[in-house]
Design a protein around this motif. Sequence first.
Motif, mmCIF file in Angstrom:
data_model
loop_
_atom_site.group_PDB
_atom_site.id
_atom_site.type_symbol
_atom_site.label_atom_id
_atom_site.label_comp_id
_atom_site.label_asym_id
_atom_site.label_seq_id
_atom_site.Cartn_x
_atom_site.Cartn_y
_atom_site.Cartn_z
ATOM 1 N N LEU A 153 0.822 -1.207 0.000
ATOM 2 C CA LEU A 153 0.000 0.000 0.000
ATOM 3 C C LEU A 153 0.861 1.264 0.000
ATOM 4 O O LEU A 153 0.623 2.203 -0.773
ATOM 5 C CB LEU A 153 -0.927 0.002 1.219
ATOM 6 C CG LEU A 153 -1.727 1.293 1.449
ATOM 7 C CD1 LEU A 153 -2.679 1.549 0.295
ATOM 8 C CD2 LEU A 153 -2.495 1.214 2.770
ATOM 9 N N CYS A 154 1.871 1.303 0.864
ATOM 10 C CA CYS A 154 2.744 2.482 0.961
ATOM 11 C C CYS A 154 3.388 2.799 -0.369
ATOM 12 O O CYS A 154 3.438 3.956 -0.802
ATOM 13 C CB CYS A 154 3.820 2.256 2.023
ATOM 14 S SG CYS A 154 3.227 2.245 3.726
ATOM 15 N N ASN A 155 3.888 1.779 -1.048
ATOM 16 C CA ASN A 155 4.629 2.023 -2.277
ATOM 17 C C ASN A 155 3.729 2.321 -3.464
ATOM 18 O O ASN A 155 4.138 3.013 -4.400
ATOM 19 C CB ASN A 155 5.538 0.826 -2.549
ATOM 20 C CG ASN A 155 6.709 0.774 -1.589
ATOM 21 O OD1 ASN A 155 7.676 1.514 -1.722
ATOM 22 N ND2 ASN A 155 6.616 -0.076 -0.575
ATOM 23 N N ILE A 156 2.503 1.836 -3.435
ATOM 24 C CA ILE A 156 1.529 2.261 -4.444
ATOM 25 C C ILE A 156 1.216 3.743 -4.256
ATOM 26 O O ILE A 156 1.165 4.513 -5.216
ATOM 27 C CB ILE A 156 0.239 1.419 -4.353
ATOM 28 C CG1 ILE A 156 0.509 -0.004 -4.846
ATOM 29 C CG2 ILE A 156 -0.878 2.055 -5.170
ATOM 30 C CD1 ILE A 156 -0.684 -0.927 -4.725
ATOM 31 N N VAL A 214 -1.453 11.427 1.182
ATOM 32 C CA VAL A 214 -0.598 10.321 0.752
ATOM 33 C C VAL A 214 0.689 10.287 1.562
ATOM 34 O O VAL A 214 1.118 9.236 2.052
ATOM 35 C CB VAL A 214 -0.277 10.442 -0.753
ATOM 36 C CG1 VAL A 214 0.902 9.547 -1.132
ATOM 37 C CG2 VAL A 214 -1.493 10.064 -1.587
ATOM 38 N N SER A 215 1.320 11.456 1.721
ATOM 39 C CA SER A 215 2.587 11.531 2.444
ATOM 40 C C SER A 215 2.418 11.148 3.905
ATOM 41 O O SER A 215 3.230 10.392 4.461
ATOM 42 C CB SER A 215 3.164 12.952 2.348
ATOM 43 O OG SER A 215 3.424 13.293 1.001
ATOM 44 N N SER A 216 1.386 11.671 4.546
ATOM 45 C CA SER A 216 1.189 11.399 5.969
ATOM 46 C C SER A 216 0.900 9.923 6.216
ATOM 47 O O SER A 216 1.490 9.305 7.110
ATOM 48 C CB SER A 216 0.047 12.264 6.523
ATOM 49 O OG SER A 216 -1.165 12.017 5.825
ATOM 50 N N VAL A 217 0.011 9.337 5.432
ATOM 51 C CA VAL A 217 -0.364 7.932 5.621
ATOM 52 C C VAL A 217 0.805 7.007 5.289
ATOM 53 O O VAL A 217 1.138 6.090 6.058
ATOM 54 C CB VAL A 217 -1.583 7.577 4.752
ATOM 55 C CG1 VAL A 217 -1.840 6.067 4.771
ATOM 56 C CG2 VAL A 217 -2.819 8.324 5.233
ATOM 57 N N MET A 227 12.696 -4.253 -0.869
ATOM 58 C CA MET A 227 12.271 -4.885 -2.116
ATOM 59 C C MET A 227 10.919 -4.375 -2.589
ATOM 60 O O MET A 227 10.642 -4.326 -3.787
ATOM 61 C CB MET A 227 12.217 -6.403 -1.967
ATOM 62 C CG MET A 227 11.130 -6.917 -1.071
ATOM 63 S SD MET A 227 10.909 -8.719 -1.179
ATOM 64 C CE MET A 227 10.178 -8.874 -2.799
ATOM 65 N N PHE A 228 10.069 -3.966 -1.656
ATOM 66 C CA PHE A 228 8.734 -3.525 -2.034
ATOM 67 C C PHE A 228 8.743 -2.207 -2.805
ATOM 68 O O PHE A 228 7.761 -1.862 -3.458
ATOM 69 C CB PHE A 228 7.853 -3.390 -0.791
ATOM 70 C CG PHE A 228 7.540 -4.699 -0.129
ATOM 71 C CD1 PHE A 228 6.509 -5.499 -0.588
ATOM 72 C CD2 PHE A 228 8.298 -5.146 0.940
ATOM 73 C CE1 PHE A 228 6.229 -6.716 0.014
ATOM 74 C CE2 PHE A 228 8.017 -6.356 1.553
ATOM 75 C CZ PHE A 228 6.982 -7.148 1.083
ATOM 76 N N PRO A 261 8.209 2.625 -9.062
ATOM 77 C CA PRO A 261 8.367 2.967 -10.476
ATOM 78 C C PRO A 261 7.310 2.333 -11.366
ATOM 79 O O PRO A 261 6.934 2.921 -12.388
ATOM 80 C CB PRO A 261 9.762 2.439 -10.821
ATOM 81 C CG PRO A 261 10.058 1.415 -9.793
ATOM 82 C CD PRO A 261 9.382 1.911 -8.555
ATOM 83 N N VAL A 262 6.808 1.153 -10.982
ATOM 84 C CA VAL A 262 5.740 0.539 -11.778
ATOM 85 C C VAL A 262 4.490 1.415 -11.732
ATOM 86 O O VAL A 262 3.911 1.759 -12.768
ATOM 87 C CB VAL A 262 5.423 -0.882 -11.257
ATOM 88 C CG1 VAL A 262 4.234 -1.464 -12.005
ATOM 89 C CG2 VAL A 262 6.637 -1.787 -11.410
#
Length: 308
Positions: free
Chosen positions: A20-23, A243-246, A265-266, A271-272
Amino acid sequence: MLKNKLHSSNIMLITLIAVLCNILWGTPFPVLKIIYKDMGIISSNLADNITFISLRFLLAGLLLFIFGLLTGAPLFKIRKSQIRLIVTLGIFNTTLQYFFFNIGVNNTTGIKASILAQISIFFSILLAHFIYQNDKLSLKKVLGLLLGFGGLILVNLDKSSEGLLRFSILGEGFMICSGLVSAFAMLIAKKIGKDLPSLVFTCWQMLVGSILLFLVGLGMGGNPLSLHFTPLSIGLLFYLALVSSVAFYLWYAILQHRKISELAMFKFIIPVTGSVLTGLFIPGETLLPVHFISLLLVSAGIIIVNRK
């Protein structure tokens, strides 16, 4: 509280949060392009760029502060030694990282920026080797790093310059600097998180870092009153702040329960997400075969580094 639900054996919850964070971190790439076009901010106007981004993280810090008050978080139970670490984290994670990132992302294409930003993964793994006894480099990590760097180099090949590497200090150079300070911030956050809830130190580091970044923008000639906000840009600004806070709150919470090289790794998800969304929503940006190959190399490098 989230802290009570997280522990090292709860792999599924940690995995879902990491994804979730990286999306979420992948979405600002096209959103920033839309905002700057809507507000008439050009990449060469560094002062307005820095001023705007400081407002984003100041708002993010305030959102976390309000959430902390509502949930009874120990926002003011901080020791002097922890204050120094929080200020340091704010300088690295917010002031320096987004000073470099915000300028860099506006001086290169969104797709290239979304991939170059992930060089922080490799810096993190290298730094972890020298700091943590249980997170040393190995042959498979070196192989993974080589694949990842191969992807970063490949995405810089510009056919218009006869195959030579296209590199600019304000573009690709600043994106690399952003990745380096991001790696240092990850190490600092892991240290702070041993004694403080992630909500507390994430909130304060954002407030400190954004205020310093705002002062940098003012020193460069920025004026927040001259920014031409529209309903669209205001709405997207609140979205970026949320987005930044969460994302940072959750990321720093799970950081305490995994090795840095395992969790890193996540970040191949960023980039995707950024590339797909940029190609879909930004006029003039297209997904080319070289970008897919670069993404595959970067992803393969991350997976090989962390594969058991």
